[in-house]
Design a protein around this motif. Structure first.
Motif, PDB file in Angstrom:
ATOM      1  N   LYS A 122      30.322  83.753  58.397  1.00  0.00           N
ATOM      2  CA  LYS A 122      30.273  83.916  59.850  1.00  0.00           C
ATOM      3  C   LYS A 122      31.643  83.788  60.496  1.00  0.00           C
ATOM      4  CE  LYS A 122      25.517  82.715  60.777  1.00  0.00           C
ATOM      5  NZ  LYS A 122      24.604  81.865  61.536  1.00  0.00           N
ATOM      6  N   SER A 123      32.537  83.032  59.901  1.00  0.00           N
ATOM      7  CA  SER A 123      33.873  82.876  60.478  1.00  0.00           C
ATOM      8  C   SER A 123      34.792  84.032  60.102  1.00  0.00           C
ATOM      9  CB  SER A 123      34.493  81.553  60.040  1.00  0.00           C
ATOM     10  OG  SER A 123      34.804  81.570  58.664  1.00  0.00           O
TER      11      SER A 123
ATOM     12  N   LYS B  61      28.810  79.514  56.596  1.00  0.00           N
ATOM     13  CA  LYS B  61      29.835  79.253  57.610  1.00  0.00           C
ATOM     14  C   LYS B  61      31.077  80.108  57.359  1.00  0.00           C
ATOM     15  CE  LYS B  61      32.684  75.675  59.630  1.00  0.00           C
ATOM     16  NZ  LYS B  61      33.160  74.315  59.559  1.00  0.00           N
TER      17      LYS B  61
END
Length: 66
Positions: A27-28, A24
């Motif tokens: 991806k951020s 996460k």
């Protein structure tokens, strides 16, 4: 023996949780490099490439050679 099964299960759950948190974060864009582009623009004048793949001197280097 049941304690070992419990510890293995808990450790796998924790490992999967950390893996998901890492994915996460990637991806951020948390690990994107924001520092290097700002520094790179300071050194763009050092060496530039000509469209013919020949290296040309920057203005600073031309002034030094004069």
């Amino acid at each position: 023996m049941s304690v070992i099964y419990l510890l293995i299960t808990v450790s796998i759950v924790v490992a999967i949780t950390f893996l998901l948190a890492f994915i996460k974060a990637v991806k951020s864009g948390q690990y994107d490099d924001d520092y290097t582009p700002s520094v790179r623009m300071l050194f763009d004048d050092e060496i530039k490439k000509n469209p013919n793949n020949k290296l040309i001197q920057s203005q600073k280097e031309k002034q030094k050679s004069i």
